[in-house]
Design a protein around this motif. Structure first.
Motif, PDB file in Angstrom:
ATOM      1  N   TYR A   1       0.967  -1.261  -0.240  1.00 43.27           N
ATOM      2  CA  TYR A   1       0.075  -0.041   0.025  1.00 43.27           C
ATOM      3  C   TYR A   1       0.886   1.084   0.159  1.00 43.27           C
ATOM      4  O   TYR A   1       1.872   1.352   0.893  1.00 43.27           O
ATOM      5  N   THR A   2       0.281   2.311  -0.631  1.00 44.22           N
ATOM      6  CA  THR A   2       1.266   3.558  -0.736  1.00 44.22           C
ATOM      7  C   THR A   2       1.105   4.358   0.643  1.00 44.22           C
ATOM      8  O   THR A   2       0.291   3.874   1.580  1.00 44.22           O
TER       9      THR A   2
ATOM     10  N   LYS B   1       3.282  10.807  -4.781  1.00 45.14           N
ATOM     11  CA  LYS B   1       3.214   9.648  -4.146  1.00 45.14           C
ATOM     12  C   LYS B   1       2.248   8.524  -4.818  1.00 45.14           C
ATOM     13  O   LYS B   1       2.053   7.302  -4.587  1.00 45.14           O
ATOM     14  N   LEU B   2       1.872   9.144  -5.948  1.00 41.99           N
ATOM     15  CA  LEU B   2       0.973   8.324  -6.814  1.00 41.99           C
ATOM     16  C   LEU B   2       1.913   7.324  -7.756  1.00 41.99           C
ATOM     17  O   LEU B   2       1.464   6.443  -8.199  1.00 41.99           O
TER      18      LEU B   2
ATOM     19  N   ILE C   1      -3.321   2.112  -3.952  1.00 40.04           N
ATOM     20  CA  ILE C   1      -3.201   3.441  -3.449  1.00 40.04           C
ATOM     21  C   ILE C   1      -4.299   3.801  -2.290  1.00 40.04           C
ATOM     22  O   ILE C   1      -5.495   3.451  -2.457  1.00 40.04           O
TER      23      ILE C   1
ATOM     24  N   ALA D   1      -6.658   8.868  -8.325  1.00 43.01           N
ATOM     25  CA  ALA D   1      -5.837   7.857  -7.739  1.00 43.01           C
ATOM     26  C   ALA D   1      -6.103   6.747  -8.839  1.00 43.01           C
ATOM     27  O   ALA D   1      -5.073   6.018  -9.228  1.00 43.01           O
TER      28      ALA D   1
ATOM     29  N   PRO E   1      -3.536   1.824 -10.047  1.00 41.63           N
ATOM     30  CA  PRO E   1      -3.228   0.793  -9.025  1.00 41.63           C
ATOM     31  C   PRO E   1      -4.083  -0.496  -9.191  1.00 41.63           C
ATOM     32  O   PRO E   1      -5.274  -0.324  -9.683  1.00 41.63           O
TER      33      PRO E   1
END
Length: 333
Positions: free
Chosen positions: A39-40, A58-59, A70, A87, A92
């Motif tokens: 997980y981010t 951070k994406l 995400i 997102a 993701p």
């Protein structure tokens, strides 16, 4: 465990989302050592919408870390829906909604675990986000706001009805923060509720292979999420996986192996960010790593490592620490 089209296999171990910890460089190391899903760091819905550079960065997803989720957080329906779409566009496999962060700057403003005081609003956000995106939506939350409002069993059913495809439960209330012990009995109560059919992921106080085995055996969870135990030691996934398979502890590697992993983490952070920010992102791992614990007169070196502001200076201190570590081992032998 299966979430949407993602198959993780039996008894999967997940890397928990942690602010200033689970950047892409660290996620890649955890993946290498056996994490089944990563997980981010959690991302503010408002910051994503405003395109704040530190948040949009951070994406970033590396192909080698997949599958990846995400995680976003917020306290209003429309911003969360818009952020969810942003997102999703980053590619993701999963979108996770954070309703569990207990820190004051998040929960105190009604986001994160602050949503546990407004479950109706939480459910509206979840329902609208599920409708807005095509990828599976999951939720991470806590048992309740405080000891008098442990609503997780009823809340889990309601979240499932909103369309989420997995639920992660940290076994504490918001009032507990990270104190006391995680209550896995309530996590088990959710998992063993016959009305629940989505995967239930347990989280809280898992630091060893024995504890992972107990979580699966005693509470029946579909997966275990590991958080603080990974900081400074991404290799815990390898150790825990070995115990799950064999019932025995994995023999430790040479200490220099672990020191080299810390060096690699620093270099990866520098490469993906820059020298200054890469070193800053690495400091928490260096501070938390158990590698150097127990070495006599080590405190000045530890401080120097945490104060180093260039790669050259930091690696010089790491080399100094490694020499002390080897000397300490030699004396012990």
């Amino acid at each position: 465990m299966k979430i949407g089209k993602i198959e993780t296999g039996a008894e999967p171990l997940l890397l928990a989302p942690m602010e200033d910890v689970t950047d892409v460089a660290f996620r890649l190391l955890c993946k290498r050592f056996g994490a089944d899903l990563v997980y981010t760091e959690f991302l503010s819905a408002d910051a994503l919408i405003r395109q704040v550079a530190g948040t949009t960065r951070k994406l970033t997803i590396d192909p080698e870390e997949r599958p990846v989720a995400i995680q976003i957080y917020g306290r209003e329906v429309e911003p969360m829906v818009e952020a969810a779409r942003i997102a999703e566009a980053a590619g993701p496999e999963l979108l996770d909604l954070n309703f569990g962060c207990p820190v004051k700057r998040v929960a105190g403003k009604g986001a994160g675990s602050g949503m546990l005081r407004c479950p109706d609003l939480m459910l509206r956000i979840v329902s609208e986000v599920v409708k807005a995106v095509k990828i599976p939506v999951t939720v991470k939350t806590r048992l309740g706001w405080d000891n008098e409002s442990k609503i997780i069993v009823e809340l889990a059913e309601a979240l499932q009805d909103c369309g989420i495809q997995a639920l992660t439960i940290h076994g504490r209330t918001r009032a507990q923060m990270y104190t006391g012990s995680a209550d896995w009995s309530l996590i088990g109560a959710v998992k063993n509720n016959p009305r629940m059919h989505i995967p239930i992921i347990g989280n809280g106080d898992i630091t060893s292979g024995e504890e992972v085995r107990r979580a699966f055996n005693d509470y029946g969870v579909d997966a275990v999420m590991i958080g603080r135990a990974t900081i400074g030691q991404p290799w815990v996934f390898e150790q825990m996986k070995h115990y799950l398979k064999t019932g025995e502890q994995l023999p430790p590697r040479e200490k220099t192996f672990y020191v080299d992993i810390l060096r690699e983490l620093v270099d990866n952070n520098i490469r993906k960010l820059d020298e200054r920010r890469g070193i800053l992102h690495s400091r928490r791992h260096i501070a938390a790593s158990p590698i150097f614990k127990g070495i006599d007169h080590f405190r000045p070196v530890r401080i120097a490592m945490l104060q180093a502001s260039t790669r050259e200076a930091l690696f010089a201190e790491i080399a100094r620490a490694e020499a002390m570590l080897l000397a300490s081992e030699a004396q012990g032998a």
